[in-house]
Design a protein around this motif. Structure first.
Motif, short mmCIF file in Angstrom:
data_model
loop_
_atom_site.label_atom_id
_atom_site.label_comp_id
_atom_site.label_asym_id
_atom_site.label_seq_id
_atom_site.Cartn_x
_atom_site.Cartn_y
_atom_site.Cartn_z
N ILE A 73 0.75 -0.99 0.30
CA ILE A 73 -0.25 -0.44 -0.14
C ILE A 73 0.66 1.01 -0.19
O ILE A 73 1.86 1.14 0.83
CB ILE A 73 -1.06 -0.10 1.16
N ASN A 74 0.68 2.06 -0.57
CA ASN A 74 1.81 3.68 -1.54
C ASN A 74 0.52 4.40 -1.17
O ASN A 74 -0.42 4.76 -1.52
CB ASN A 74 2.50 3.13 -2.44
N ASP A 75 1.39 5.72 -0.32
CA ASP A 75 0.69 6.68 -0.14
C ASP A 75 0.90 7.31 -1.71
O ASP A 75 2.09 6.88 -2.25
CB ASP A 75 1.50 7.43 0.71
N LYS A 76 -0.25 8.42 -1.76
CA LYS A 76 -0.53 8.51 -3.16
C LYS A 76 1.19 9.60 -3.62
O LYS A 76 1.18 10.03 -4.75
CB LYS A 76 -1.51 9.38 -3.93
N LYS A 77 2.08 10.13 -2.84
CA LYS A 77 2.94 10.75 -2.81
C LYS A 77 4.17 10.45 -3.16
O LYS A 77 4.99 10.55 -4.18
CB LYS A 77 3.91 11.12 -1.26
N ASP A 78 4.23 9.34 -3.79
CA ASP A 78 4.77 8.24 -4.32
C ASP A 78 4.79 8.16 -5.96
O ASP A 78 4.09 7.15 -6.67
CB ASP A 78 4.40 6.44 -3.67
N MET A 79 4.91 8.73 -6.37
CA MET A 79 4.37 9.03 -7.98
C MET A 79 5.44 10.05 -8.05
O MET A 79 6.55 10.76 -7.90
CB MET A 79 2.76 10.17 -8.05
N MET A 80 6.03 10.04 -9.66
CA MET A 80 7.12 10.84 -10.17
C MET A 80 6.19 12.31 -10.24
O MET A 80 5.01 11.99 -10.75
CB MET A 80 7.17 10.56 -11.32
N MET A 81 6.93 13.70 -9.88
CA MET A 81 6.79 14.50 -10.04
C MET A 81 7.11 15.29 -11.65
O MET A 81 7.80 14.77 -12.68
CB MET A 81 7.67 15.45 -9.22
N ASP A 82 5.70 16.18 -11.41
CA ASP A 82 5.80 16.94 -13.12
C ASP A 82 6.94 17.45 -13.67
O ASP A 82 7.77 17.75 -12.25
CB ASP A 82 4.83 16.99 -13.32
N ASP A 83 7.08 18.56 -14.31
CA ASP A 83 8.13 19.37 -13.93
C ASP A 83 8.20 20.47 -13.86
O ASP A 83 9.40 21.29 -13.34
CB ASP A 83 8.59 19.92 -15.70
N SER A 84 6.51 21.21 -13.46
CA SER A 84 6.44 22.34 -12.26
C SER A 84 7.34 21.83 -11.22
O SER A 84 7.61 22.53 -10.64
CB SER A 84 5.11 22.93 -12.78
N TRP A 100 2.88 0.43 2.74
CA TRP A 100 3.04 -0.49 3.98
C TRP A 100 2.79 -2.11 2.97
O TRP A 100 3.03 -1.97 1.78
CB TRP A 100 1.56 -0.43 4.99
N MET A 101 4.08 -3.24 4.07
CA MET A 101 3.44 -4.55 3.27
C MET A 101 3.17 -5.46 3.79
O MET A 101 3.69 -5.94 5.13
CB MET A 101 5.34 -4.46 2.89
N LEU A 102 1.77 -5.61 3.31
CA LEU A 102 1.58 -7.19 4.37
C LEU A 102 1.54 -8.78 2.89
O LEU A 102 1.33 -8.44 2.04
CB LEU A 102 0.32 -7.38 4.72
N GLN A 103 1.62 -9.54 3.62
CA GLN A 103 1.90 -10.76 3.40
C GLN A 103 0.87 -11.82 4.11
O GLN A 103 0.38 -11.90 4.76
CB GLN A 103 2.83 -11.71 3.58
N ILE A 104 0.11 -12.41 2.69
CA ILE A 104 -1.04 -13.48 3.39
C ILE A 104 -0.37 -14.47 4.12
O ILE A 104 0.68 -15.27 3.39
CB ILE A 104 -1.97 -14.54 2.30
N GLY A 105 -1.16 -14.20 5.05
CA GLY A 105 -0.85 -15.97 6.11
C GLY A 105 0.37 -15.01 7.05
O GLY A 105 1.23 -16.04 8.25
N SER A 106 0.63 -14.09 7.05
CA SER A 106 2.36 -14.42 7.71
C SER A 106 1.23 -12.52 9.11
O SER A 106 0.43 -11.67 8.30
CB SER A 106 3.12 -13.08 6.92
N THR A 107 1.29 -12.63 10.91
CA THR A 107 1.59 -12.02 11.11
C THR A 107 2.07 -10.98 11.43
O THR A 107 2.70 -9.38 12.11
CB THR A 107 1.22 -12.23 12.25
N SER A 108 3.39 -10.82 10.61
CA SER A 108 4.49 -9.57 10.39
C SER A 108 4.31 -8.49 9.45
O SER A 108 3.98 -9.67 8.05
CB SER A 108 5.70 -10.50 10.10
#
Length: 147
Positions: A73-84, A100-108
């Motif tokens: 899951i990424n915050d929308k700030k994780d994007m390339m910036m435009d030229d301006s 955030w990173m989760l994995q099916i079946g993992s409690t970590s």
């Protein structure tokens, strides 16, 4: 007459202390997510919620990793910036939000660089990933309240 003044002063002090607490409790309630609009399930006494549906409704990007059954899951700030925007940052680098990173079946779970333990592991039910409601409340909503 002196006892009346004492009562008035004590009352004002009590209200001055209690009001800010009541306001912050109200703000916290307003910042919550309305779970009545999504299908939840119960597992081991814990309420689980559909992760992608909620995360995307909050404006996050959700990426499924098929090879290791992971969810990023990424915050929308994780994007390339435009030229301006490039001249406002160092070398026009990618502005990094939170992830955030989760994995099916993992409690970590990874919250940025921190490792977080979950009470119940994410699971797939009817082709949807479900996570404990606390994942949304504590990890996805809190960063939004800080913005």
């Amino acid at each position: 007459m002196k006892s009346w003044k004492k009562i008035a002063v004590i009352s004002m002090v009590v209200f001055a202390v209690a009001l800010p607490g009541a306001a912050s409790a109200e703000e916290s309630m307003m910042a919550g997510y309305d779970y009545t609009k999504v299908n939840t399930i119960m597992k081991d006494g814990m309420e689980l919620v559909p992760l992608r549906e909620i995360a995307e409704s909050l404006g996050y990007q959700v990426i499924w990793g098929d090879e290791n059954r992971s969810i990023t899951i990424n915050d929308k700030k994780d994007m390339m910036m435009d030229d301006s925007m490039k001249d406002k940052t160092m070398d026009g680098m990618m502005e990094k939000g939170h992830s955030w990173m989760l994995q099916i079946g993992s409690t970590s779970m990874k919250d940025g660089e921190a490792e977080v333990m979950l009470e119940v592991a994410p699971m797939i039910v009817n082709d949807m990933t479900y996570v404990p409601k606390e994942v949304v409340d504590q990890h996805l909503l809190q960063p939004m309240m800080m913005k």
